[in-house]
Design an enzyme around this catalytic site. Structure first.
Site, PDB file in Angstrom:
ATOM      1  N   VAL A  12      22.342   2.633  91.735  1.00  0.00           N
ATOM      2  CA  VAL A  12      21.970   1.409  92.449  1.00  0.00           C
ATOM      3  C   VAL A  12      22.504   1.405  93.880  1.00  0.00           C
ATOM      4  O   VAL A  12      22.389   0.411  94.583  1.00  0.00           O
ATOM      5  CB  VAL A  12      22.451   0.142  91.705  1.00  0.00           C
ATOM      6  CG1 VAL A  12      21.779   0.009  90.372  1.00  0.00           C
ATOM      7  CG2 VAL A  12      23.954   0.105  91.584  1.00  0.00           C
ATOM      8  N   LEU A  14      25.421   1.445  96.852  1.00  0.00           N
ATOM      9  CA  LEU A  14      26.707   0.766  97.043  1.00  0.00           C
ATOM     10  C   LEU A  14      26.489  -0.741  96.947  1.00  0.00           C
ATOM     11  O   LEU A  14      26.562  -1.469  97.935  1.00  0.00           O
ATOM     12  CB  LEU A  14      27.324   1.170  98.377  1.00  0.00           C
ATOM     13  CG  LEU A  14      28.803   0.884  98.576  1.00  0.00           C
ATOM     14  CD1 LEU A  14      29.631   1.409  97.420  1.00  0.00           C
ATOM     15  CD2 LEU A  14      29.287   1.489  99.862  1.00  0.00           C
ATOM     16  N   HIS A  15      26.165  -1.184  95.739  1.00  0.00           N
ATOM     17  CA  HIS A  15      25.903  -2.600  95.480  1.00  0.00           C
ATOM     18  C   HIS A  15      26.927  -3.140  94.501  1.00  0.00           C
ATOM     19  O   HIS A  15      27.815  -2.420  94.074  1.00  0.00           O
ATOM     20  CB  HIS A  15      24.478  -2.780  94.980  1.00  0.00           C
ATOM     21  CG  HIS A  15      23.457  -2.391  96.006  1.00  0.00           C
ATOM     22  ND1 HIS A  15      23.145  -3.190  97.079  1.00  0.00           N
ATOM     23  CD2 HIS A  15      22.737  -1.258  96.168  1.00  0.00           C
ATOM     24  CE1 HIS A  15      22.253  -2.588  97.836  1.00  0.00           C
ATOM     25  NE2 HIS A  15      21.991  -1.396  97.308  1.00  0.00           N
ATOM     26  N   ALA A  16      26.798  -4.364  94.096  1.00  0.00           N
ATOM     27  CA  ALA A  16      27.739  -5.158  93.301  1.00  0.00           C
ATOM     28  C   ALA A  16      28.879  -4.391  92.617  1.00  0.00           C
ATOM     29  O   ALA A  16      29.996  -4.400  93.105  1.00  0.00           O
ATOM     30  CB  ALA A  16      26.977  -6.007  92.311  1.00  0.00           C
TER      31      ALA A  16
END
Length: 91
Positions: A12, A14-16
């Protein structure tokens, strides 16, 4: 100044979740670390310990980023942070 490049391994980007793990690790360091896409100017780098700043970069899976610090004794810290980025936290 020392630098270390890393390739984003989380599917995904560098997300959540990956950003949270990375920011927490960066915040625990004594050294101030910045992160930016490879090739971007120094002034476009953001603080590595800010989850919101990390997510604002919009870095995706497979992109290369560069970690930087002015603390010449923090090479091992950059290596540890790079390993976090090079791990797929979505698996």
């Amino acid at each position: 100044m020392i630098e270390r490049s890393a390739t984003i391994a989380s599917t995904v980007g560098l997300h959540a979740r990956p950003a949270s793990i990375f920011a927490e690790a960066a915040g625990a360091l004594d050294a101030e670390v910045t992160i930016a896409r490879v090739g971007e100017p120094l002034e476009d780098a953001v603080d590595a310990d800010s989850m919101l700043a990390l997510m604002s970069l919009g870095v995706e899976y497979g992109e290369v980023v560069v970690l930087r610090t002015a603390d010449d004794s923090a090479a091992a810290d950059l290596e540890a942070l790079a390993r976090i980025l090079e791990t797929n936290h979505d698996a």
